[in-house]
Design an enzyme around this catalytic site. Structure first.
Site, mmCIF file in Angstrom:
data_model
loop_
_atom_site.group_PDB
_atom_site.id
_atom_site.type_symbol
_atom_site.label_atom_id
_atom_site.label_comp_id
_atom_site.label_asym_id
_atom_site.label_seq_id
_atom_site.Cartn_x
_atom_site.Cartn_y
_atom_site.Cartn_z
ATOM 1 N N ASN A 48 0.856 -1.188 0.000
ATOM 2 C CA ASN A 48 0.000 0.000 0.000
ATOM 3 C C ASN A 48 0.890 1.235 0.000
ATOM 4 O OD1 ASN A 48 -1.853 2.007 0.457
ATOM 5 N ND2 ASN A 48 -2.411 1.346 2.521
ATOM 6 N N LYS B 255 0.049 4.247 -0.273
ATOM 7 C CA LYS B 255 -0.615 5.419 0.349
ATOM 8 C C LYS B 255 -0.385 6.674 -0.500
ATOM 9 C CE LYS B 255 -0.062 3.211 4.789
ATOM 10 N NZ LYS B 255 -0.168 3.332 6.231
ATOM 11 N N HIS C 72 -9.801 0.594 4.625
ATOM 12 C CA HIS C 72 -8.517 0.822 5.309
ATOM 13 C C HIS C 72 -8.743 1.739 6.512
ATOM 14 C CE1 HIS C 72 -4.419 2.098 6.119
ATOM 15 N NE2 HIS C 72 -4.042 1.009 5.485
ATOM 16 N N GLU D 90 -7.149 4.140 7.612
ATOM 17 C CA GLU D 90 -6.962 5.580 7.384
ATOM 18 C C GLU D 90 -8.202 6.198 6.742
ATOM 19 O OE1 GLU D 90 -3.120 5.219 5.523
ATOM 20 O OE2 GLU D 90 -2.301 4.625 7.469
ATOM 21 N N GLU E 157 -5.713 -5.570 10.165
ATOM 22 C CA GLU E 157 -4.723 -4.535 10.438
ATOM 23 C C GLU E 157 -5.067 -3.811 11.741
ATOM 24 O OE1 GLU E 157 -2.625 -3.240 6.647
ATOM 25 O OE2 GLU E 157 -4.478 -2.106 6.700
ATOM 26 N N GLY F 40 1.854 1.844 10.757
ATOM 27 C CA GLY F 40 2.776 2.972 10.655
ATOM 28 C C GLY F 40 3.416 3.358 11.977
ATOM 29 N N SER G 25 2.968 -2.553 10.295
ATOM 30 C CA SER G 25 4.417 -2.525 10.520
ATOM 31 C C SER G 25 5.097 -3.844 10.169
ATOM 32 C CB SER G 25 4.737 -2.108 11.960
ATOM 33 O OG SER G 25 4.254 -0.799 12.201
ATOM 34 N N GLY H 281 2.691 -1.351 4.342
ATOM 35 C CA GLY H 281 2.710 0.071 4.016
ATOM 36 C C GLY H 281 4.129 0.557 3.826
HETATM 37 C C1 PEP Z 1 -1.036 -0.209 5.843
HETATM 38 O O1 PEP Z 1 -1.129 0.950 5.564
HETATM 39 O O2 PEP Z 1 -1.903 -0.988 5.407
HETATM 40 C C2 PEP Z 1 0.066 -0.653 6.693
HETATM 41 C C3 PEP Z 1 0.022 -1.859 7.183
HETATM 42 O O3 PEP Z 1 1.089 0.243 6.928
HETATM 43 P P1 PEP Z 1 2.495 -0.046 7.685
HETATM 44 O O4 PEP Z 1 3.055 -1.317 7.108
HETATM 45 O O5 PEP Z 1 3.341 1.140 7.372
HETATM 46 O O6 PEP Z 1 2.172 -0.197 9.130
#
Ligand code: PEP
Length: 257
Positions: A10, A12, A96, A98, A168, A174, A214, A235
């Protein structure tokens, strides 16, 4: 039934056209024409077309980070699922965190987006996850299983063939904090049980449940070794080809790793 692993990147709201071109070229080259794992990237909307062109010929799939719940019309700023399909996408991310927590989107809207994406011929990666507050209140399972149920309101068993889930935890996205393998496994198992209860055992056995939050090369293998963890949604570590390809390799079935 063995589920084919999947790793999604992703991107973003990162990169520019030159960086997206370079990253897509490196990832497509790293995967080649055949992969043991489904690999998809979710670039920013303006770069979907160019990334889809680069992905053509490689075993790299492309998806939108969101899709409108409407099919067309006066919806300024939204992108119809049919437009994603038209520019070469085969996936839409829906729900998601976000969007759920950053933009206040609810399960009812997610369910309209799922319907629109499926109707346009896309596959859906439905994201669910609890906040830290929900986890600390002991509400992880009802939260994520409830998001799954309500985001798929009206979705029939046959539709489920084109849906996968990304668990998630919001507190892990993040932040550098990640669920440990056993924490992830228990939520994935609960989600799979929910699929069996709401649909049937075959769908529960088939559906892929990716972990996101992460994920890095250093923790990917331990997470994806869990029985009910079928891959990763990544991400930050998807913004450079080497760590992302390392995570893809960590998803290879054991006899190939
Ligand atoms: C995501 O945005 O779906 C995500 C898992 O981000 P990150 O890996 O940066 O935590």
């Amino acid at each position: 039934m063995t589920r084919r692993p999947m790793v999604g990147g992703n991107w973003k709201m990162h990169l520019d056209a030159a960086a997206a071109t370079a990253l897509a070229t490196d990832v497509a080259g790293g995967i080649g024409a055949d992969s043991l794992v489904d690999v998809a990237v979710f670039p920013p909307t303006p770069y979907l077309h160019l990334v889809a062109e680069i992905a053509r010929g490689a075993a790299l799939q492309v998806g939108g980070q969101d899709a409108s719940g409407e099919t067309q019309g006066a919806y300024t700023g939204q992108t119809a699922a049919s437009m994603l399909f038209d520019v070469g996408c085969s996936w839409a991310l829906v729900g998601h965190s976000e969007r759920r927590h950053g933009l206040g989107e609810d399960d009812a809207l997610a369910s309209r987006k799922v319907r629109a994406a499926l109707d346009a011929g896309l596959r859906v990666l439905l994201c669910v996850g609890e906040t830290l507050e929900e986890r600390e209140a002991g509400r992880t399972f009802p939260t994520v299983c409830g998001q799954f149920e309500h985001s798929l309101h009206g979705i029939q068993t046959a539709d489920l063939e084109r849906i996968d889930i990304a668990y998630e935890p919001v507190w892990a996205i993040g932040t550098g904090r990640t669920a440990g393998p056993s924490e992830a496994q228990e939520v994935h198992a609960a989600l799979r049980e929910t699929v069996a209860l709401l649909y049937d055992a075959r769908s529960a056995e088939r559906i892929r449940i990716l972990y996101g939050g992460s994920v890095k090369p250093a923790n990917a293998q331990a997470l994806m070794a869990c029985e009910d963890v079928d891959g990763a949604l990544v991400g930050g570590a998807s913004l450079e080809s080497e760590p992302f390809l390392d995570i893809v390799r960590a998803a290879f079935p054991p006899e190939h790793s």
